[in-house]
Design a protein around this motif. Structure first.
Motif, PDB file in Angstrom:
ATOM      1  N   ILE A 185      -4.946   7.663  11.885  1.00  0.00           N
ATOM      2  CA  ILE A 185      -5.237   8.793  10.996  1.00  0.00           C
ATOM      3  C   ILE A 185      -5.099   8.400   9.523  1.00  0.00           C
ATOM      4  O   ILE A 185      -5.912   8.782   8.693  1.00  0.00           O
ATOM      5  N   THR A 186      -4.059   7.644   9.198  1.00  0.00           N
ATOM      6  CA  THR A 186      -3.738   7.363   7.797  1.00  0.00           C
ATOM      7  C   THR A 186      -4.361   6.088   7.251  1.00  0.00           C
ATOM      8  O   THR A 186      -4.458   5.922   6.039  1.00  0.00           O
ATOM      9  N   GLY A 187      -4.722   5.172   8.123  1.00  0.00           N
ATOM     10  CA  GLY A 187      -5.243   3.880   7.662  1.00  0.00           C
ATOM     11  C   GLY A 187      -4.150   2.869   7.378  1.00  0.00           C
ATOM     12  O   GLY A 187      -4.431   1.744   6.980  1.00  0.00           O
ATOM     13  N   ALA A 188      -2.897   3.248   7.571  1.00  0.00           N
ATOM     14  CA  ALA A 188      -1.780   2.316   7.405  1.00  0.00           C
ATOM     15  C   ALA A 188      -1.579   1.584   8.732  1.00  0.00           C
ATOM     16  O   ALA A 188      -1.832   2.155   9.797  1.00  0.00           O
ATOM     17  N   SER A 189      -1.124   0.367   8.676  1.00  0.00           N
ATOM     18  CA  SER A 189      -0.865  -0.364   9.914  1.00  0.00           C
ATOM     19  C   SER A 189       0.462   0.102  10.524  1.00  0.00           C
ATOM     20  O   SER A 189       1.310   0.672   9.837  1.00  0.00           O
ATOM     21  N   CYS A 190       0.630  -0.162  11.812  1.00  0.00           N
ATOM     22  CA  CYS A 190       1.898   0.171  12.472  1.00  0.00           C
ATOM     23  C   CYS A 190       3.043  -0.579  11.797  1.00  0.00           C
ATOM     24  O   CYS A 190       4.130  -0.028  11.608  1.00  0.00           O
ATOM     25  N   LEU A 204       3.220  12.179   4.753  1.00  0.00           N
ATOM     26  CA  LEU A 204       3.982  11.255   3.912  1.00  0.00           C
ATOM     27  C   LEU A 204       3.392   9.854   3.941  1.00  0.00           C
ATOM     28  O   LEU A 204       3.267   9.214   2.891  1.00  0.00           O
ATOM     29  N   VAL A 205       3.010   9.369   5.117  1.00  0.00           N
ATOM     30  CA  VAL A 205       2.400   8.033   5.209  1.00  0.00           C
ATOM     31  C   VAL A 205       1.085   8.021   4.433  1.00  0.00           C
ATOM     32  O   VAL A 205       0.799   7.080   3.681  1.00  0.00           O
ATOM     33  N   HIS A 206       0.299   9.066   4.596  1.00  0.00           N
ATOM     34  CA  HIS A 206      -0.972   9.174   3.863  1.00  0.00           C
ATOM     35  C   HIS A 206      -0.727   9.158   2.359  1.00  0.00           C
ATOM     36  O   HIS A 206      -1.411   8.454   1.605  1.00  0.00           O
TER      37      HIS A 206
END
Length: 87
Positions: free
Chosen positions: A24-29, A60-62
Motif C-alpha cells: 500500500i505504502t511503497g515502503a519495503s518490509c 504513518l508509514v506513508h
C-alpha cells in the motif's frame, strides 16, 4: 487510491500484515521494520509470529516515506510522527 486513505477516520484495530502495508505504502518490509527499530512506529501487535498493523500505522508509514522524498531525515520526523500518533 486505496480505501485506507479515503476514509474519514482511521481504524485503530490492527489487521494488516507487513507485506500488505509495504504494498500500500511503497515502503519495503525492511524499511518498515527499520522505522520500528528507530522509534518512528510503535511496536506492532502480533498475531502469532506475524506483525499486524492498523490503518493509522499505514498512514504513518506513508507519511514517513513521502516526507523523506522531500529531504527530511528520520531523526527530523520523530516529533512529527509522535504528534500524529497521539491524535
Amino acid at each position: 487510491m486505496h480505501r485506507i486513505f479515503t476514509a474519514r477516520t482511521q481504524q485503530q484495530e490492527p489487521y494488516l500484515y507487513i507485506g500488505k502495508v509495504a504494498e500500500i505504502t511503497g515502503a519495503s518490509c525492511k524499511a518498515i521494520r527499520h522505522y520500528e527499530a528507530v522509534g518512528l512506529l510503535p511496536v506492532p501487535a502480533r498475531r502469532g509470529k506475524y506483525r499486524i498493523y492498523s490503518e493509522l500505522d499505514v498512514f504513518l508509514v506513508h507519511m514517513i516515506k513521502h516526507t523523506q522524498a522531500y529531504g527530511f531525515s528520520l531523526a527530523e520526523l520523530k516529533e512529527l510522527v509522535a504528534a500524529k500518533h497521539k491524535q
